[in-house]
Design a protein around this motif. Sequence first.
Motif, PDB file in Angstrom:
ATOM      1  N   LYS A 145       0.812  -1.216   0.000  1.00  0.00           N
ATOM      2  CA  LYS A 145       0.000   0.000   0.000  1.00  0.00           C
ATOM      3  C   LYS A 145       0.848   1.270   0.000  1.00  0.00           C
ATOM      4  CE  LYS A 145      -4.071   1.746   2.386  1.00  0.00           C
ATOM      5  NZ  LYS A 145      -5.027   1.482   3.451  1.00  0.00           N
ATOM      6  N   LYS A 146       1.974   1.249   0.678  1.00  0.00           N
ATOM      7  CA  LYS A 146       2.839   2.428   0.763  1.00  0.00           C
ATOM      8  C   LYS A 146       3.521   2.759  -0.564  1.00  0.00           C
ATOM      9  CE  LYS A 146       3.730   1.772   5.637  1.00  0.00           C
ATOM     10  NZ  LYS A 146       4.683   1.348   6.636  1.00  0.00           N
ATOM     11  N   ALA A 147       3.690   1.775  -1.425  1.00  0.00           N
ATOM     12  CA  ALA A 147       4.393   1.988  -2.690  1.00  0.00           C
ATOM     13  C   ALA A 147       3.477   2.461  -3.817  1.00  0.00           C
ATOM     14  CB  ALA A 147       5.086   0.696  -3.112  1.00  0.00           C
ATOM     15  N   VAL A 148       2.166   2.385  -3.623  1.00  0.00           N
ATOM     16  CA  VAL A 148       1.221   2.752  -4.685  1.00  0.00           C
ATOM     17  C   VAL A 148       1.280   4.252  -4.952  1.00  0.00           C
ATOM     18  CG1 VAL A 148      -1.213   2.810  -5.350  1.00  0.00           C
ATOM     19  CG2 VAL A 148      -0.304   0.825  -4.156  1.00  0.00           C
ATOM     20  N   LYS A 149       1.281   4.585  -6.222  1.00  0.00           N
ATOM     21  CA  LYS A 149       1.305   5.977  -6.664  1.00  0.00           C
ATOM     22  C   LYS A 149       0.062   6.249  -7.506  1.00  0.00           C
ATOM     23  CE  LYS A 149       6.357   6.279  -6.895  1.00  0.00           C
ATOM     24  NZ  LYS A 149       6.494   6.159  -5.500  1.00  0.00           N
ATOM     25  N   THR A 150      -0.375   7.479  -7.500  1.00  0.00           N
ATOM     26  CA  THR A 150      -1.488   7.869  -8.357  1.00  0.00           C
ATOM     27  C   THR A 150      -0.911   8.151  -9.733  1.00  0.00           C
ATOM     28  OG1 THR A 150      -2.589   8.868  -6.480  1.00  0.00           O
ATOM     29  CG2 THR A 150      -3.393   9.485  -8.645  1.00  0.00           C
ATOM     30  N   SER A 151      -1.061   7.192 -10.610  1.00  0.00           N
ATOM     31  CA  SER A 151      -0.548   7.343 -11.972  1.00  0.00           C
ATOM     32  C   SER A 151      -1.075   6.208 -12.827  1.00  0.00           C
ATOM     33  CB  SER A 151       0.985   7.338 -11.984  1.00  0.00           C
ATOM     34  OG  SER A 151       1.480   6.078 -11.575  1.00  0.00           O
ATOM     35  N   GLU A 152      -0.681   6.224 -14.081  1.00  0.00           N
ATOM     36  CA  GLU A 152      -1.043   5.146 -14.985  1.00  0.00           C
ATOM     37  C   GLU A 152      -0.037   4.017 -14.812  1.00  0.00           C
ATOM     38  OE1 GLU A 152      -0.924   4.636 -19.714  1.00  0.00           O
ATOM     39  OE2 GLU A 152      -2.326   6.178 -18.999  1.00  0.00           O
ATOM     40  N   TYR A 153      -0.530   2.808 -14.770  1.00  0.00           N
ATOM     41  CA  TYR A 153       0.325   1.629 -14.618  1.00  0.00           C
ATOM     42  C   TYR A 153       0.355   0.849 -15.928  1.00  0.00           C
ATOM     43  CZ  TYR A 153       0.649   2.142  -9.558  1.00  0.00           C
ATOM     44  OH  TYR A 153       0.927   2.588  -8.297  1.00  0.00           O
ATOM     45  N   ASN A 154       1.524   0.370 -16.291  1.00  0.00           N
ATOM     46  CA  ASN A 154       1.680  -0.484 -17.462  1.00  0.00           C
ATOM     47  C   ASN A 154       2.224  -1.825 -16.996  1.00  0.00           C
ATOM     48  OD1 ASN A 154       0.960   1.366 -19.635  1.00  0.00           O
ATOM     49  ND2 ASN A 154       2.739   2.513 -18.953  1.00  0.00           N
ATOM     50  N   PHE A 155       1.455  -2.879 -17.278  1.00  0.00           N
ATOM     51  CA  PHE A 155       1.850  -4.227 -16.876  1.00  0.00           C
ATOM     52  C   PHE A 155       2.198  -5.057 -18.100  1.00  0.00           C
ATOM     53  CE2 PHE A 155      -0.858  -2.909 -13.316  1.00  0.00           C
ATOM     54  CZ  PHE A 155      -0.038  -3.237 -12.252  1.00  0.00           C
ATOM     55  N   ILE A 156       3.005  -6.088 -17.871  1.00  0.00           N
ATOM     56  CA  ILE A 156       3.444  -6.988 -18.942  1.00  0.00           C
ATOM     57  C   ILE A 156       2.966  -8.399 -18.626  1.00  0.00           C
ATOM     58  CG2 ILE A 156       5.451  -8.017 -20.072  1.00  0.00           C
ATOM     59  CD1 ILE A 156       6.971  -5.424 -19.381  1.00  0.00           C
ATOM     60  N   PHE A 157       2.485  -9.092 -19.653  1.00  0.00           N
ATOM     61  CA  PHE A 157       2.145 -10.513 -19.526  1.00  0.00           C
ATOM     62  C   PHE A 157       2.508 -11.205 -20.832  1.00  0.00           C
ATOM     63  CE2 PHE A 157      -1.677 -10.735 -22.162  1.00  0.00           C
ATOM     64  CZ  PHE A 157      -2.042  -9.400 -22.249  1.00  0.00           C
ATOM     65  N   ASP A 158       2.608 -12.529 -20.782  1.00  0.00           N
ATOM     66  CA  ASP A 158       2.968 -13.329 -21.957  1.00  0.00           C
ATOM     67  C   ASP A 158       1.888 -14.361 -22.230  1.00  0.00           C
ATOM     68  OD1 ASP A 158       5.634 -12.255 -22.419  1.00  0.00           O
ATOM     69  OD2 ASP A 158       6.203 -13.299 -20.583  1.00  0.00           O
ATOM     70  N   ILE A 159       1.609 -14.587 -23.497  1.00  0.00           N
ATOM     71  CA  ILE A 159       0.780 -15.709 -23.915  1.00  0.00           C
ATOM     72  C   ILE A 159       1.594 -16.474 -24.941  1.00  0.00           C
ATOM     73  CG2 ILE A 159      -1.342 -16.447 -25.043  1.00  0.00           C
ATOM     74  CD1 ILE A 159      -2.700 -13.990 -23.909  1.00  0.00           C
ATOM     75  N   PHE A 160       1.817 -17.754 -24.646  1.00  0.00           N
ATOM     76  CA  PHE A 160       2.625 -18.627 -25.495  1.00  0.00           C
ATOM     77  C   PHE A 160       1.748 -19.790 -25.920  1.00  0.00           C
ATOM     78  CE2 PHE A 160       5.368 -22.392 -25.835  1.00  0.00           C
ATOM     79  CZ  PHE A 160       6.262 -21.945 -26.807  1.00  0.00           C
ATOM     80  N   VAL A 161       1.838 -20.186 -27.177  1.00  0.00           N
ATOM     81  CA  VAL A 161       1.039 -21.306 -27.664  1.00  0.00           C
ATOM     82  C   VAL A 161       1.954 -22.274 -28.412  1.00  0.00           C
ATOM     83  CG1 VAL A 161       0.346 -20.130 -29.787  1.00  0.00           C
ATOM     84  CG2 VAL A 161      -1.087 -21.933 -28.869  1.00  0.00           C
ATOM     85  N   ALA A 162       1.716 -23.584 -28.212  1.00  0.00           N
ATOM     86  CA  ALA A 162       2.527 -24.612 -28.866  1.00  0.00           C
ATOM     87  C   ALA A 162       1.642 -25.811 -29.199  1.00  0.00           C
ATOM     88  CB  ALA A 162       3.669 -25.057 -27.944  1.00  0.00           C
ATOM     89  N   TYR A 163       2.009 -26.518 -30.242  1.00  0.00           N
ATOM     90  CA  TYR A 163       1.309 -27.761 -30.561  1.00  0.00           C
ATOM     91  C   TYR A 163       1.600 -28.790 -29.474  1.00  0.00           C
ATOM     92  CZ  TYR A 163       0.315 -26.135 -35.293  1.00  0.00           C
ATOM     93  OH  TYR A 163      -0.147 -25.429 -36.371  1.00  0.00           O
ATOM     94  N   GLN A 164       0.596 -29.594 -29.163  1.00  0.00           N
ATOM     95  CA  GLN A 164       0.797 -30.650 -28.163  1.00  0.00           C
ATOM     96  C   GLN A 164       1.474 -31.834 -28.801  1.00  0.00           C
ATOM     97  OE1 GLN A 164      -2.755 -31.953 -26.211  1.00  0.00           O
ATOM     98  NE2 GLN A 164      -1.643 -33.144 -24.736  1.00  0.00           N
TER      99      GLN A 164
END
Length: 164
Positions: A145-164
């Motif tokens: 809670k102490k680290a939160v800032k009022t601003s826009e946040y940009n998050f990163i995630f990955d989606i990986f797909v492979a044949y089984q």
Amino acid sequence: MNQAIFIILLALTATNSFSKELGFSTETDDSNIILKIIEKKAIHFPELLFNRATTEGAYCSATGLPNLHDVRYSLCPHEIGQPGVFDVIGAENAIVIVTHSADHTVNGLRLTSKKQNPLTIQTMQLGPTGKAQYIAQSTITLVDKKAVKTSEYNFIFDIFVAYQ
């Protein structure tokens, strides 16, 4: 004389030639068809809210369902976050494994693919047109809670797909 022999040899060669049509068949391996992921709709979170009553561990989910908790336990009380929609394109009727990985913390807020789980693995079958849809849900949790800032946040995630 040499000229006459040459013509005769050429004529003999032409009359002794033949042709034959040859062919072959082969099979394709589905794993050689490239898999693609196309974002159709981005993951969307409503505006995140918190105050002195909000506790660490409060979260907002992008699942398409309302976040039912009050401001103590929710970063988006009664709001609806929308999951992302992705087309997976590859070989017809192929079985694929989709891995959605999200574990990114920015200024006290942590993005995961599901509440408290940074990894989602799903097996799915592509349709007869070589296409299927993956719904990517995510959660943002207040971890500091102490680290939160009022601003826009940009998050990163990955989606990986492979044949089984």
